[in-house]
Design an enzyme around this catalytic site. Sequence first.
Site, PDB file in Angstrom:
ATOM      1  N   ALA A 121     -70.570   8.720 -25.855  1.00 49.42           N
ATOM      2  CA  ALA A 121     -69.699   7.742 -25.189  1.00 49.42           C
ATOM      3  C   ALA A 121     -70.195   6.337 -25.496  1.00 49.42           C
ATOM      4  O   ALA A 121     -71.375   6.044 -25.319  1.00 49.42           O
ATOM      5  CB  ALA A 121     -69.706   7.976 -23.672  1.00 49.42           C
ATOM      6  N   CYS A 122     -69.301   5.469 -25.997  1.00 50.45           N
ATOM      7  CA  CYS A 122     -69.705   4.097 -26.307  1.00 50.45           C
ATOM      8  C   CYS A 122     -68.940   3.101 -25.444  1.00 50.45           C
ATOM      9  O   CYS A 122     -68.117   3.489 -24.618  1.00 50.45           O
ATOM     10  CB  CYS A 122     -69.479   3.793 -27.783  1.00 50.45           C
ATOM     11  N   THR A 123     -69.198   1.831 -25.650  1.00 49.95           N
ATOM     12  CA  THR A 123     -68.669   0.785 -24.760  1.00 49.95           C
ATOM     13  C   THR A 123     -67.140   0.753 -24.722  1.00 49.95           C
ATOM     14  O   THR A 123     -66.544   0.844 -23.656  1.00 49.95           O
ATOM     15  CB  THR A 123     -69.170  -0.608 -25.213  1.00 49.95           C
ATOM     16  N   THR A 163     -68.277   6.311 -30.473  1.00 45.64           N
ATOM     17  CA  THR A 163     -68.289   7.635 -29.837  1.00 45.64           C
ATOM     18  C   THR A 163     -68.041   8.732 -30.862  1.00 45.64           C
ATOM     19  O   THR A 163     -68.767   9.730 -30.922  1.00 45.64           O
ATOM     20  CB  THR A 163     -67.169   7.696 -28.767  1.00 45.64           C
TER      21      THR A 163
END
Lengths: 110, 149
Positions: free
Chosen positions: A8-10, A16
Amino acid sequence: MKIVGVCACTVGIAHTYIAQEKLEKAAEKLGYDIHLETQGTIGTENPLTQEEIDSADIAILAIDVKIKGMERFQNITKLTVPTDIAIKSPTKLIEKSVEVAKSRMSGTKA
Amino acid sequence: MDVKSSINPKTIVVNSNAQSKDEVLKEIVHYLYEAGNVNDESEFLKAVYKRESQGVTGIGNGVAIPHGQSSSVIDPGVAIVTLKHPIAWESLDDQKIKIVVLFAVSDNSEGAKLHLQLLAQFAKKLGNDDVLESLKSAEDVQEITEAFE
């Protein structure tokens, strides 16, 4: 050796999924079983069940943000890293997680 | 619809002459504006720089994946530019950048779910070294789209 994990990324649109692909490819090459859930703008995909997590040897959380369902990972040894690490050195990260899993296993036996 | 069909040839440019990160970002945002993905270039550029300020978007191997989420995005999409001269860009392996893949994502993610799913699949392909190699050796727009087959 069975590995589970979450990416999971920003923003939840690029890192992601790149991290997911890199880790899957690296695990495949090394001959390990891996199942990665992604949490992005489009929601959760490839979700992990509690049973899958409980039967795995190690969890890799490649995350830059808080994830949903963190409580599922309460009883498993986990490595938590930013997605950058998974993208930059996927093979090293998989090897490291296997090392940690193995040392935990021998630790419980002794 | 597959990943390849999510790429609009109008937003692919091979061998751009851009000399800096600023220059190439402006150029790409303009393509997205002309293709109808974005309705306000400066607003969208702001969103891209906001994301840049949050972390490195050079993923190594000469590839950068900047992205912006903004209400100025009316049709989510992706633009791909290859550069004639590699440019300096914050990157995981400190290599200069040869390929820039810019993602434009709308604020309203529910309404564009199918589109965003395609973009996610597209991003996943960028994690594949074979795809990156084909991208780097692509000489024209067709070879770029074929890299994603």
